[in-house]
Enzyme design. Structure first.
Site, PDB file in Angstrom:
ATOM      1  N   ASP A 269      -6.286  -6.969   4.257  1.00 20.36           N
ATOM      2  CA  ASP A 269      -7.425  -6.325   3.585  1.00 20.36           C
ATOM      3  C   ASP A 269      -8.326  -7.394   2.977  1.00 20.36           C
ATOM      4  OD1 ASP A 269      -8.980  -4.259   2.342  1.00 20.36           O
ATOM      5  OD2 ASP A 269      -7.964  -4.754   0.452  1.00 20.36           O
TER       6      ASP A 269
ATOM      7  N   ASP B 231     -12.225  -9.104   4.631  1.00 19.09           N
ATOM      8  CA  ASP B 231     -13.532  -9.118   3.956  1.00 19.09           C
ATOM      9  C   ASP B 231     -14.119 -10.531   3.989  1.00 19.09           C
ATOM     10  OD1 ASP B 231     -13.245  -6.416   3.232  1.00 19.09           O
ATOM     11  OD2 ASP B 231     -14.141  -6.760   1.254  1.00 19.09           O
TER      12      ASP B 231
ATOM     13  N   LYS C 157       3.227 -15.439   2.775  1.00 21.28           N
ATOM     14  CA  LYS C 157       3.457 -16.194   1.543  1.00 21.28           C
ATOM     15  C   LYS C 157       4.962 -16.426   1.445  1.00 21.28           C
ATOM     16  CE  LYS C 157       1.922 -17.951  -2.371  1.00 21.28           C
ATOM     17  NZ  LYS C 157       1.036 -19.127  -2.424  1.00 21.28           N
TER      18      LYS C 157
ATOM     19  N   TYR D  70       0.825  -1.211   0.000  1.00 24.62           N
ATOM     20  CA  TYR D  70       0.000   0.000   0.000  1.00 24.62           C
ATOM     21  C   TYR D  70       0.859   1.262   0.000  1.00 24.62           C
ATOM     22  CZ  TYR D  70      -4.634  -2.042   0.930  1.00 24.62           C
ATOM     23  OH  TYR D  70      -5.829  -2.698   0.850  1.00 24.62           O
TER      24      TYR D  70
ATOM     25  N   ASP E 175      -2.802 -18.417   1.057  1.00 23.44           N
ATOM     26  CA  ASP E 175      -3.815 -19.102   0.240  1.00 23.44           C
ATOM     27  C   ASP E 175      -4.524 -20.175   1.068  1.00 23.44           C
ATOM     28  OD1 ASP E 175      -1.345 -20.382   0.290  1.00 23.44           O
ATOM     29  OD2 ASP E 175      -1.421 -21.087  -1.779  1.00 23.44           O
TER      30      ASP E 175
HETATM   31  C1  IPM Z   1     -10.313  -1.234   4.030  1.00 23.06           C
HETATM   32  C2  IPM Z   1     -10.545  -0.645   2.676  1.00 23.06           C
HETATM   33  C3  IPM Z   1      -9.378   0.270   2.337  1.00 23.06           C
HETATM   34  C4  IPM Z   1      -8.104  -0.570   2.372  1.00 23.06           C
HETATM   35  C5  IPM Z   1      -9.511   1.014   1.007  1.00 23.06           C
HETATM   36  C6  IPM Z   1     -10.780   1.857   0.958  1.00 23.06           C
HETATM   37  C7  IPM Z   1      -8.310   1.844   0.695  1.00 23.06           C
HETATM   38  O1  IPM Z   1     -10.727  -1.650   1.736  1.00 23.06           O
HETATM   39  O2  IPM Z   1     -10.194  -0.464   4.997  1.00 23.06           O
HETATM   40  O3  IPM Z   1     -10.283  -2.465   4.126  1.00 23.06           O
HETATM   41  O4  IPM Z   1      -7.810  -1.245   1.386  1.00 23.06           O
HETATM   42  O5  IPM Z   1      -7.427  -0.546   3.393  1.00 23.06           O
HETATM   43 MG    MG Z   2     -10.858  -3.596   2.559  1.00 18.19          MG
END
Ligand code: IPM
Ligand code: MG
Length: 357
Positions: free
Chosen positions: A247, A251, A191, A142, A223
């Protein structure tokens, strides 16, 4: 106690969900005798529209001076065309970096009332889902150089992932400290069969692990971890991983609990001030309709009270109120099922606020 809280509503559903979280925190302040001052600052797409910059200096200065920051969500297709250094997401990354918030904690915990909302099989859910992702937040790919150049008549893009020992050490320490207060188990995800960053990661985390003999430590390739999260989530207590893996995996981890709309997060550095935000995005497709789920943001407020302000009782009061509202059968669309009572975003905020005691 008096606290100055900077509020970044952001884009899409951001303003709707943050309004509800502030509503709940104001109720907490009234019930528990605190003075919370909320100051709104612009960041993200709305700041580009208003000031031409995703993060005006004044907004950043106010974040740095605040006792903590509450953020909704930033970004949306409307700003797809803006310069990459001024994208709404850059505002978020700059605040995280400027405030030194290297430790992003994202709980994946299933509310028993919502277990049927999980896409996983009942027996997997019933085995229990209660773990925390400790995501490194201000390093890695990032924050490495991003560039696109012409090579041999075509475009070539490069993004650099870099990690230094101290960046790995400090997030590893947060993971082990967190595990000590929970199930005493850390899995470090990387990884290392491909990446040098991951080989260094593994070495440094192992050295930190040696200082925590009371915490069980193991490693897992990313993975495989993606697979294990859906196959056997009950095995996890604390997962520590680098920025981009975290990240992606967070999710996935949130979805197995039923809805990404329910999950809060805290981002902290070495000080007590942090940034608190739901882990979901700005959901432009449902923005302005008062149907978003504000619970992830409301629970982010609860995390702020606990981790930045040391107000455990107040934080618990919010969690209890959320749980009670779910017990009573109230659901926003994302977690709705037959027989439940469908409520709007603002009604959900009212219901939770009314149950703070
Ligand atoms: C998160 C989001 C952010 C990230 C984006 C919006 C830059 O996806 O906080 O998980 O990737 O960190
Ligand atoms: Mg995110």
């Amino acid at each position: 106690m008096e606290k100055n809280i900077v509020v970044i509503k952001g884009d899409g559903i951001g303003p709707e969900i943050v309004t509800e979280a502030v509503k709940v925190m104001r109720k907490v302040a009234a019930v528990y005798g605190h003075a919370f001052r909320f100051e709104e600052v612009a960041a993200g797409g709305c700041a580009i529209d208003q000031f031409g910059q995703c993060l005006p200096q004044e907004s950043l200065d106010k974040c740095l001076a605040a006792d903590s920051v509450l953020l909704g969500a930033v970004g949306g297709p409307k700003w797809d065309g803006v310069d990459k250094n001024n994208r709404p997401e850059k505002a978020l990354l700059r605040i995280r970096s400027a405030m030194g918030l290297y430790a992003n904690l994202r709980p994946a915990k299933i509310f028993p009332q919502l277990s049927s909302a999980s896409p996983l099989k009942k027996e997997i859910v019933d085995a229990g889902i209660d773990f925390v992702m400790a995501r490194e937040l201000i390093g890695g790919i990032y924050f490495g150089e991003h560039k696109t150049v012409e090579v041999g008549g075509e475009e070539q893009a490069t993004d650099i992932m870099a990690y230094s020992t101290h960046e790995i050490e400090r997030i590893a320490r947060v993971a082990f400290e967190t595990a000590r207060k929970r199930g005493k188990k850390v899995v470090s995800v990387e990884k290392s069969n491909v990446l040098d960053c991951s080989r260094l990661w593994k070495k440094v985390v192992a050295a930190v692990a040696a200082q925590y003999p009371d915490v069980a430590y193991s490693t897992m390739l990313v993975d495989n971890c993606a697979m294990q999260i859906v196959k056997n989530p009950a095995q996890f207590d604390v997962i520590v991983t680098e920025n981009m893996f975290g990240d992606i995996l967070s999710d996935e981890a949130s979805m197995i609990t039923g809805s990404i709309g329910m999950i809060p997060s805290s981002s902290l550095g070495d000080g007590t001030n942090g940034m608190y935000e739901p882990i979901h995005g700005s959901a432009p497709d449902i923005a302005g309709q008062n149907i978003a789920n504000p619970v992830g943001t409301i629970l982010s407020g609860a995390m702020m009270l606990k981790y930045s302000f040391d107000m455990a009782a107040e934080s618990d009061a919010i969690e209890r109120a959320v749980s009670q509202v779910l017990d009573e059968g109230y659901r926003t669309t994302d977690i709705f099922s037959a027989g439940m009572k469908l409520v709007s975003c603002s009604e959900m905020g009212d219901l939770v606020a009314a149950r703070i005691r």
